[in-house]
Design an enzyme around this catalytic site. Structure first.
Site, PDB file in Angstrom:
ATOM      1  N   CYS A 148      -1.874  43.824  63.441  1.00 51.07           N
ATOM      2  CA  CYS A 148      -0.603  44.472  63.760  1.00 51.07           C
ATOM      3  C   CYS A 148      -0.031  45.238  62.535  1.00 51.07           C
ATOM      4  O   CYS A 148       0.742  46.033  62.461  1.00 51.07           O
ATOM      5  CB  CYS A 148       0.248  43.655  64.517  1.00 51.07           C
ATOM      6  SG  CYS A 148       0.852  42.129  64.229  1.00 51.07           S
ATOM      7  N   HIS A 153       5.085  39.095  64.805  1.00 49.39           N
ATOM      8  CA  HIS A 153       4.335  40.578  65.325  1.00 49.39           C
ATOM      9  C   HIS A 153       4.931  41.746  64.642  1.00 49.39           C
ATOM     10  O   HIS A 153       6.304  41.651  64.589  1.00 49.39           O
ATOM     11  CB  HIS A 153       4.350  40.604  66.617  1.00 49.39           C
ATOM     12  CG  HIS A 153       3.428  41.634  67.320  1.00 49.39           C
ATOM     13  ND1 HIS A 153       2.224  41.901  66.963  1.00 49.39           N
ATOM     14  CD2 HIS A 153       3.937  42.558  68.237  1.00 49.39           C
ATOM     15  CE1 HIS A 153       1.736  43.085  67.790  1.00 49.39           C
ATOM     16  NE2 HIS A 153       2.885  43.337  68.291  1.00 49.39           N
TER      17      HIS A 153
END
Length: 339
Positions: A19, A286
């Site tokens: 990510c 994230h």
């Protein structure tokens, strides 16, 4: 989505904790001059022999993201190419987005640089100036992202002034508050005068010894695209923590003139074109991205393959980690051909 609406609005598959890579690629995909350079094929003539695999893979990926028919594509070829140079990015572990950005910009520069010679003027530890011939390497990366800081260093004993220049592509800004502050306060903290003492003393040419000194930085050359790294990851000895400060940053009319060297104060204002967000803790977390699309002039949220339009009011969050500002007007990239 219509074909026009989908231009530059393409999700990226997560290849296993990638990510951080996807968020950076989405922000780079929002910088019009960079996309134009690769879509037009200009990069081909600049490629250095035997060092263009990553740059070529980047060009193909930008083409897929802007001209492809899919709602999402895989960055696997680019990841493989960059991983051959920096093996850490082949691991299925979370990496720091800012570090990945610096490695990508460095690799693109190395693959596309042109060597030339120019005359420069430098100021040493005395007030005398001298000219010398210096080598310089130019690329699309230096033309878009490279800026220069000027440091005024004043000896606190004799008041002799020295000058030092430093090139940057990303400005890492301290966060002066744990609860809430503004980007301007972060910039003010970075550019405030500092005092060098003890082990940080400078060697004064006039005193011919180490002395305490006052140092103040200013921007001698502002880049066309300025990238701010908000230093949320703080290390104090063995203790590591993440600063969750809510930093307020403008979407338009960012004025850097208070921090620009007095001789170069005239400079256009900047508009935000990309944000990398970090959620979670230091050891995991994230990454997502917010990017302004140059076709629709609207903001989109990119969370790997999940893409959605968002209002301007949603761009401001306490998760912001990297901010991309451009002083160039938004325009639609014009491809030369589709690969």
């Amino acid at each position: 989505m219509s074909q026009q609406h989908s231009q530059g609005v393409t999700g990226l598959r997560n290849l296993g904790n990638t990510c951080y890579m996807n968020a950076i690629l989405q922000c780079l995909c929002s910088i019009t001059p960079l996309v134009e350079y690769f879509l037009s094929g200009k990069y081909i003539t600049a490629l250095q022999k035997d060092s263009g695999e990553a740059a070529t893979a980047f060009a193909y990926l930008m083409t897929d993201m802007w001209l492809g028919d899919s709602d999402c594509v895989s960055p696997e070829v680019f990841r493989s190419a960059i991983g051959k140079i920096y093996p850490a990015f082949l691991k299925r572990t979370q990496q720091d987005a800012q570090e990945f950005l610096i490695y990508v910009l460095n690799e693109l520069h190395e693959a596309l640089k042109k060597f030339h010679r120019k005359k420069t003027q430098e100021k040493g530890l005395t007030t005398k100036c001298y000219r010398k011939v210096a080598s310089s390497e130019s690329s699309i990366i230096t033309r878009l992202f490279e800026g220069q800081l000027n440091y005024d260093i004043v000896c606190l004993k004799c008041e002799n002034c020295a000058y030092k220049n430093e090139v940057f592509t990303v400005l890492s800004l301290p966060i002066p508050s744990e609860c809430e502050c503004s980007l301007q306060e972060c910039l003010g903290c970075f550019f405030q005068q500092d005092t060098l003492t003890w082990n940080n003393q400078i060697h004064c040419a006039f005193c011919e010894s180490k002395q305490d000194a006052a140092v103040r930085a200013s921007i001698a050359k502002a880049p066309k695209t300025v990238i701010f790294h908000l230093k949320r990851f703080d290390c104090q000895g063995r203790v590591k923590r993440k600063l969750r400060t809510d930093i307020h940053y403008p979407l338009n009319n960012l004025d850097l003139s208070p921090y620009i060297y007095p001789l170069f104060r005239k400079h256009p204002k900047y508009s935000l074109c990309g944000v990398v967000n970090h959620f979670g803790d230091l050891d995991g977390g994230h990454y997502t991205a917010f990017c302004k699309n140059t076709v629709s002039q609207t903001w989109y949220s990119f969370d790997d393959t999940r893409v959605c339009e968002i209002p301007d009011s949603a761009v401001q969050t306490a998760a912001a980690y990297l901010l991309f500002y451009s002083c160039q007007p938004f325009s639609i990239p014009t491809p030369k051909c589709k690969y």
